[in-house]
Motif scaffolding. Sequence first.
Motif: not given
Ligand code: 5GP
Length: 188
Positions: A77, A86, A104, A109
């Motif tokens: 996403a 993922t 997470e 996603g």
């Molecule tokens: P951050 O930039 O703060 O590390 O992550 C931003 C957002 O991306 C968070 O809501 C986290 O859960 C989400 N996120 C991290 N890894 C993935 C992933 O593999 N797939 C999806 N769909 N969201 C992710």
Amino acid sequence: MAPSETCARLTVLTGPSGVGKGTLVSRLRERHPRLWLSVSATTRAPREGEEHGQHYFFHSRERFDALVAEGGLLEWAEFAGNCYGTPRQPVEAQLASGLPVLLEIELEGARQVRRSFPEGFQIFLAPPSFEELEQRIRGRGTDSEEAIQKRLARARQELDAQAEFDAVVVNDDLDVALAELERLMGLV
Ligand code: 5GP
Ligand code: ADP
């Protein structure tokens, strides 16, 4: 419903940016070293202290698009101007070995995973209030004002979707939220 402790399963943890997902996941991993967390691919730049392969696989947009095209991602996403996904193979290998998996990931996603793994267990982590969420994002000190505004706008949409989840955990007192996650994930 309480999860079975013997059956391998997929747990998804979703919640708005700044709610405390990373903090709680690292506490969970300290307490349960065998808990396996998927390492996502992202086009976001690394924050200070983040390592390729440990916190994320940091990719160019071209490399990320190639992963999507070759079916290498289980879900992906866009979030606040960057792509996240993922990697499919390690998750499938882990589940095939009968071992539990934790993802997470953000809301879109989680919805994709719900379609492909309807038997998975999906937990939404909520803040005690929107004001507290904003304070936590700002207090973390890792995001530009533009990124903070994007994350707060997205947070409202994510909070509206919490009823879609199998369980909602409010991260007010960290230890209480940790204990609740451990119970829901069958770790205690
Ligand atoms: P951050 O930039 O703060 O590390 O992550 C931003 C957002 O991306 C968070 O809501 C986290 O859960 C989400 N996120 C991290 N890894 C993935 C992933 O593999 N797939 C999806 N769909 N969201 C992710
Ligand atoms: P996320 O991974 O969901 O984006 P973080 O784990 O980075 O969120 O947490 C955002 C900020 O909120 C961090 O500074 C963290 O220390 C703080 N935090 C996390 N949980 C709590 C809590 N229960 N009470 C107060 N602050 C918290």
